[in-house]
Design a protein around this motif. Structure first.
Motif, PDB file in Angstrom:
ATOM      1  N   ASP A  61     -11.899  -2.168  -7.815  1.00  0.00           N
ATOM      2  CA  ASP A  61     -12.620  -2.564  -9.025  1.00  0.00           C
ATOM      3  C   ASP A  61     -14.101  -2.210  -8.937  1.00  0.00           C
ATOM      4  O   ASP A  61     -14.882  -2.600  -9.804  1.00  0.00           O
ATOM      5  CB  ASP A  61     -12.461  -4.070  -9.247  1.00  0.00           C
ATOM      6  CG  ASP A  61     -12.607  -4.446 -10.704  1.00  0.00           C
ATOM      7  OD1 ASP A  61     -12.344  -3.588 -11.573  1.00  0.00           O
ATOM      8  OD2 ASP A  61     -12.992  -5.591 -10.982  1.00  0.00           O
ATOM      9  N   ALA A 116      -2.319  -0.656  -8.758  1.00  0.00           N
ATOM     10  CA  ALA A 116      -2.116  -1.391  -7.510  1.00  0.00           C
ATOM     11  C   ALA A 116      -1.529  -2.759  -7.804  1.00  0.00           C
ATOM     12  O   ALA A 116      -0.599  -3.218  -7.110  1.00  0.00           O
ATOM     13  CB  ALA A 116      -3.439  -1.530  -6.763  1.00  0.00           C
ATOM     14  N   GLN A 117      -2.025  -3.419  -8.843  1.00  0.00           N
ATOM     15  CA  GLN A 117      -1.482  -4.727  -9.201  1.00  0.00           C
ATOM     16  C   GLN A 117      -0.026  -4.595  -9.640  1.00  0.00           C
ATOM     17  O   GLN A 117       0.825  -5.444  -9.303  1.00  0.00           O
ATOM     18  CB  GLN A 117      -2.316  -5.323 -10.343  1.00  0.00           C
ATOM     19  CG  GLN A 117      -1.987  -6.780 -10.634  1.00  0.00           C
ATOM     20  CD  GLN A 117      -2.285  -7.679  -9.455  1.00  0.00           C
ATOM     21  OE1 GLN A 117      -3.405  -7.730  -8.964  1.00  0.00           O
ATOM     22  NE2 GLN A 117      -1.255  -8.381  -8.976  1.00  0.00           N
ATOM     23  N   LYS A 149      -6.857   0.069  -9.612  1.00  0.00           N
ATOM     24  CA  LYS A 149      -6.561  -1.346  -9.456  1.00  0.00           C
ATOM     25  C   LYS A 149      -5.392  -1.794 -10.332  1.00  0.00           C
ATOM     26  O   LYS A 149      -4.528  -2.563  -9.903  1.00  0.00           O
ATOM     27  CB  LYS A 149      -7.785  -2.188  -9.762  1.00  0.00           C
ATOM     28  CG  LYS A 149      -7.534  -3.678  -9.537  1.00  0.00           C
ATOM     29  CD  LYS A 149      -8.737  -4.530  -9.852  1.00  0.00           C
ATOM     30  CE  LYS A 149      -8.423  -6.004  -9.639  1.00  0.00           C
ATOM     31  NZ  LYS A 149      -9.562  -6.884  -9.963  1.00  0.00           N
ATOM     32  N   ASP A 188      -6.132  -8.077   1.382  1.00  0.00           N
ATOM     33  CA  ASP A 188      -5.670  -7.546   0.102  1.00  0.00           C
ATOM     34  C   ASP A 188      -6.749  -7.687  -0.972  1.00  0.00           C
ATOM     35  O   ASP A 188      -7.002  -6.773  -1.768  1.00  0.00           O
ATOM     36  CB  ASP A 188      -4.410  -8.284  -0.368  1.00  0.00           C
ATOM     37  CG  ASP A 188      -3.235  -8.078   0.555  1.00  0.00           C
ATOM     38  OD1 ASP A 188      -3.109  -6.970   1.095  1.00  0.00           O
ATOM     39  OD2 ASP A 188      -2.457  -9.025   0.746  1.00  0.00           O
ATOM     40  N   LYS A 189      -7.398  -8.850  -0.976  1.00  0.00           N
ATOM     41  CA  LYS A 189      -8.411  -9.119  -1.999  1.00  0.00           C
ATOM     42  C   LYS A 189      -9.615  -8.190  -1.849  1.00  0.00           C
ATOM     43  O   LYS A 189     -10.229  -7.795  -2.841  1.00  0.00           O
ATOM     44  CB  LYS A 189      -8.824 -10.579  -1.928  1.00  0.00           C
ATOM     45  CG  LYS A 189      -7.695 -11.546  -2.291  1.00  0.00           C
ATOM     46  CD  LYS A 189      -8.115 -12.994  -2.111  1.00  0.00           C
ATOM     47  CE  LYS A 189      -6.961 -13.939  -2.431  1.00  0.00           C
ATOM     48  NZ  LYS A 189      -7.330 -15.359  -2.206  1.00  0.00           N
ATOM     49  N   LEU A 235      -8.587  -4.862  -3.339  1.00  0.00           N
ATOM     50  CA  LEU A 235      -8.566  -4.911  -4.800  1.00  0.00           C
ATOM     51  C   LEU A 235      -9.979  -4.948  -5.370  1.00  0.00           C
ATOM     52  O   LEU A 235     -10.257  -4.336  -6.414  1.00  0.00           O
ATOM     53  CB  LEU A 235      -7.760  -6.132  -5.266  1.00  0.00           C
ATOM     54  CG  LEU A 235      -6.252  -6.064  -4.983  1.00  0.00           C
ATOM     55  CD1 LEU A 235      -5.582  -7.369  -5.372  1.00  0.00           C
ATOM     56  CD2 LEU A 235      -5.604  -4.899  -5.728  1.00  0.00           C
ATOM     57  N   TYR A 244       0.840  -1.204   0.000  1.00  0.00           N
ATOM     58  CA  TYR A 244       0.000   0.000   0.000  1.00  0.00           C
ATOM     59  C   TYR A 244       0.876   1.256   0.000  1.00  0.00           C
ATOM     60  O   TYR A 244       0.565   2.251  -0.658  1.00  0.00           O
ATOM     61  CB  TYR A 244      -0.910   0.027   1.227  1.00  0.00           C
ATOM     62  CG  TYR A 244      -1.652  -1.255   1.492  1.00  0.00           C
ATOM     63  CD1 TYR A 244      -2.416  -1.852   0.498  1.00  0.00           C
ATOM     64  CD2 TYR A 244      -1.581  -1.879   2.732  1.00  0.00           C
ATOM     65  CE1 TYR A 244      -3.102  -3.025   0.730  1.00  0.00           C
ATOM     66  CE2 TYR A 244      -2.264  -3.053   2.976  1.00  0.00           C
ATOM     67  CZ  TYR A 244      -3.023  -3.633   1.972  1.00  0.00           C
ATOM     68  OH  TYR A 244      -3.682  -4.795   2.213  1.00  0.00           O
TER      69      TYR A 244
END
Length: 635
Positions: free
Chosen positions: A335, A309-310, A306, A327-328, A331, A286
Motif C-alpha cells: 500500500d 494479495a488480499q 495489495k 503479513d501486515k 501489506l 505469497y
C-alpha cells in the motif's frame, strides 16, 4: 549461498521477533522457545555485540554503505540521488545481511540468530521492490518472482540430493521430483520445471513421454516480460496467444491419464480449480499470489498488488488466515505506507537497524517518481530517519570498540541535532590509549569542540602525571592549553633535574607561550639542546649566556648545564666573547660553586674560562702594544 528460510511454515506461524538495545550499543538476539509449539511467541535473550565477532563486522560493513549513501546525498543535493544508485545501496545492505546469515549458520549456537536475520533480509528485499527498485509504471511480476525464489524456494537443495539417483528414482524420490516441478511451475520458473519433466517417465512410456514433451514445450514457450525487449502491449499479445495454446491443449485432453500434467495445465491457463488443487503443494499465501501473477495477472502494476494479495490471502486460507505481524508489514508495503512499515518493523523487531537504514535510503532518494498511485509519504520519512539515526548513533558511541561508527551516524543528521550529541558523548568518553585519544581529538578539532578537546588532553595529562610520566604529561598539558597544570608539571620536571626532553616535546614547546619563566627556560633549554646536537655550538653558548642573564635557570638544572658547557668547550675550539666569559665565570663561582658542581668539573670548566680570558687579555695587550709603537705625525 545456503540460507535459512521459512522451510515450509506459513508466515502466520513465524514467531514474533522481539529485540532490544543493550547498554553497549548495537546488540543481537537469539531465539528461545517459550512454549515449544510451532507458532508460539518466542522470547529473545539479549547478547552484547562484544560476544559476536560476526555482528561487529556487520556493523562496520553497514556504516561503510551508509557513509557512501551520505556522500552521494551531499553530491546531488538539492536533487534526489538517482534511483539506480539507491537500489545499489539497498542491494549492498542485503548483501551484508546475507553475509552475516551465512557466517552465523556456520556456528551451531547462532543458527536461530541466523534465522532472525534471514527474516530481516526477506522483509528488506520486499520493501526494496515496493519502494525503491521497481518501476511503478511496469509489471511487478519479475521483481516478485525474484523475491519468491530467494525466500520461499528450497527446491534447489532438494534437487541436489536427487541428482545422484537419476535416472533411477524410487517412489519417494519420484514424489520429491514432482514437488520440485510443482514448485518451479507455481513460482513461474517454467523453464526449470520443463528440464525436469523427462526424468519422471520411469517406465519409459511412449504415450507419457509425448505428453511430457508437449508440456515441456508449453512451459518453455511461456513469455516473460522484459522492458528492454518489448512493450507492455506486445507482451500482452504474446502472453494471450500462449495462454490460448495452453487452453487448447487442455481442452483437447492432451494430458489425459496424468493427474500431475493435468494439474500443471490447469495452473498454466489460470483456472481456479487448478489453483485450489495447487494449494496442497505450496506453503504460503505469497506463493499463491505468485501463481495469480504468473498465470492470471502478469501485467499487474505495483500499486495494484495489495488488492490481489488480499484476494490471494482469502482464497489460499479459505478466509480463515490470521495475519501475522510480518503479513501486515508486507501489506503495508504493498500500500506504499512507508510510515507504517517503519513503525511496525520497529515495534515487532524492537531494533532500529531496518527502519534506520531503509528510511535513510528513502530520504536520500527523495521523490524519484511522480506517478500518483505510489502514495509514498516522503515528508514523514525525514523526521523518522533523523530520530532513528540519532538514537542509533548514541548507542553506538557508547560501544567500547565501535564508538567511531556512532560518530559517523550522528554526522549524517542536521547539525543542530547531531553535533551537540557528539560533543556531549566525547566529553564522557574515557580513552583507553593515546591512539584513541588522538582519534577523539581529531573529531573535536573537526567541529571546533575546544572544550571537549582541552578536556580530553587535560584528563590524559593528569593520568600521565599520576604515574610519573612527566614529559608525556607536559605534552598533554600543553595541548590542553592549561597554564596552571603545565606549570605544575614543569615544576616537577625541574625538581628532578633530568632534562632529556623527547623530540616531539621540543617541537611543541615554542608554540606554547603561557606559563611564564618555567616554560621560557624549558623552551630555551630545548633550543640549547637542539643547537648543541646540530653542531651550532657558538649559538648554543650564546643562548646559555642569555638564560643566565635573565636568571631563568633553576638551581637543580645548573650543574647539568655547566657539565654540558664543559663538554662543548673542551672538545671544540670556540672563541668566547669577553662578556660571555664574564657571565659564565660569575655564574660558575657565585651561582653554582665547586660543592654543587663537583671539584673536577668545576676545575676543568674554570680552567677553560680562565684560559679564554687570558687569551683575550693577551690579544688586547698585543694590540695596545702595537698601538704605542705607531709614530705620532708631527704638526
Amino acid at each position: 549461498m545456503e540460507l535459512v528460510r521459512y522451510s515450509g511454515q506459513r508466515p502466520s506461524k513465524v514467531p514474533k521477533i522481539s529485540l532490544s538495545f543493550g547498554p553497549n550499543g548495537l546488540i543481537s538476539s537469539a531465539l528461545h522457545n517459550a512454549g515449544g509449539e510451532v507458532g508460539d511467541f518466542l522470547e529473545m535473550k539479549l547478547e552484547s555485540m562484544d560476544n559476536q565477532t560476526q555482528l561487529r563486522h556487520f556493523g562496520i560493513s553497514t556504516i561503510e554503505i551508509f557513509s557512501a549513501a551520505q556522500r552521494e546525498y551531499n553530491r546531488y543535493y538539492p536533487d534526489p540521488v538517482p534511483q539506480k544508485l539507491i537500489t545499489s545501496f539497498s542491494v549492498a545492505y542485503r548483501g551484508t545481511v546475507l553475509e552475516l546469515v551465512e557466517s552465523l549458520q556456520n556456528s551451531s549456537a547462532s543458527r536461530e540468530l541466523a534465522m532472525l536475520y534471514s527474516h530481516l533480509d526477506c522483509v528488506w528485499h520486499f520493501c526494496e521492490i515496493m519502494f525503491i527498485s521497481s518501476n511503478p509504471e511496469l509489471p511487478i511480476l519479475p521483481y516478485y518472482m525474484d523475491w519468491i525464489k530467494a525466500n520461499f524456494d528450497d527446491s534447489d537443495e532438494v534437487l541436489m540430493r536427487l541428482i545422484p539417483e537419476f535416472p533411477e528414482l524410487d517412489p519417494e524420490g519420484l514424489d520429491l521430483l514432482w514437488k520440485i516441478i510443482y514448485k518451479h511451475s507455481f513460482h513461474g520458473r517454467t523453464n526449470e520445471a520443463a528440464k525436469l519433466l523427462e526424468f519422471t517417465n520411469l517406465e519409459q512410456s511412449s504415450v507419457f513421454g509425448e505428453q511430457l514433451a508437449l508440456m515441456a514445450e508449453l512451459m518453455q514457450k511461456k513469455p516473460f516480460f522484459n522492458p528492454a525487449k518489448n512493450s507492455v502491449s506486445e507482451f500482452n499479445t504474446v502472453w494471450q496467444n500462449w495462454k490460448e495454446e495452453c487452453e487448447n491443449r487442455l481442452s483437447n485432453l492432451a494430458f489425459l491419464g496424468s493427474d500431475q500434467l493435468t494439474l500443471l495445465a490447469k495452473v498454466l491457463v489460470g483456472r481456479e480449480d487448478g489453483f485450489e488443487e495447487a494449494k496442497l503443494h505450496i506453503s504460503t499465501w505469497y506463493e499463491y499470489l505468485s501463481m495469480m501473477l504468473n498465470y492470471q495477472y502478469p501485467l499487474l502494476r505495483p500499486a495494484s498488488l495489495k488488492a490481489y494479495a488480499q484476494k490471494g490471502i482469502d482464497f489460499y486460507g479459505d478466509f480463515s488466515i490470521v495475519l501475522s505481524p510480518l503479513d501486515k508489514i508486507f501489506l503495508a508495503a504493498m500500500d506504499y505506507d512507508i510510515v507504517t512499515v517503519l513503525k511496525d518493523m520497529q515495534t515487532n523487531w524492537n531494533h532500529p537497524w531496518f527502519p534506520l537504514h531503509f528510511s535513510d535510503l528513502i530520504f536520500t532518494g527523495g521523490v524519484y517518481s511522480n506517478v500518483a498511485d505510489t502514495r509514498i509519504d516522503y515528508k514523514s520519512v525525514g523526521p523518522i530517519r533523523h530520530d532513528m539515526v540519532r538514537e542509533y548513533g548514541i548507542q553506538m558511541m557508547q560501544h567500547p570498540a565501535l564508538w567511531e561508527v556512532g560518530v559517523k551516524y550522528l554526522e549524517a543528521i542536521p547539525k543542530k541535532m547531531g553535533l551537540p550529541v557528539i560533543a556531549e558523548l566525547l566529553q564522557r568518553r574515557k580513552p583507553i590509549s593515546e591512539y584513541e585519544a588522538e582519534k577523539i581529538i581529531r573529531i573535536a578539532k573537526k567541529y571546533d569542540f575546544k572544550y571537549e578537546n582541552h578536556g580530553i588532553c587535560r584528563e590524559l595529562a593528569l593520568e600521565k602525571l599520576k604515574y610519573g610520566q612527566l614529559q608525556n604529561s607536559l605534552l598533554w598539558a600543553i595541548r590542553a592549553e592549561d597554564a596552571q597544570l603545565t606549570a605544575t608539571v614543569i615544576d616537577q620536571i625541574l625538581q628532578q633535574g633530568k632534562l632529556d626532553i623527547v623530540p616531539s616535546l621540543i617541537e611543541l614547546l615554542p608554540k606554547f607561550t603561557a606559563c611564564g619563566d618555567r616554560l621560557l627556560f624549558l623552551n630555551g633549554f630545548c633550543e640549547f639542546t637542539k643547537l648543541s646536537t646540530s653542531g651550532r655550538l657558538k649559538e648554543a653558548v650564546e643562548l646559555l649566556c642569555r638564560l643566565i642573564e635573565q636568571n631563568l635557570i633553576p638551581k637543580p638544572i645548573r650543574p647539568k648545564l655547566l657539565t654540558s658547557l664543559r663538554d662543548i668547550l673542551s672538545a671544540n675550539d670556540i672563541k668566547l666573547e669577553p662578556v660571555e666569559v664574564s657571565i659564565l665565570m660569575q655564574f660558575l663561582h657565585t651561582k653554582v660553586g665547586k660543592e654543587v658542581l663537583g671539584n673536577e668539573i668545576f676545575q676543568q670548566l674554570n680552567k677553560i674560562l680562565v684560559s679564554s680570558r687570558a687569551s683575550e687579555m693577551l690579544v688586547q695587550f698585543n694590540l695596545s702594544k702595537k698601538l704605542t709603537r705607531v709614530p705620532v705625525p708631527k704638526v
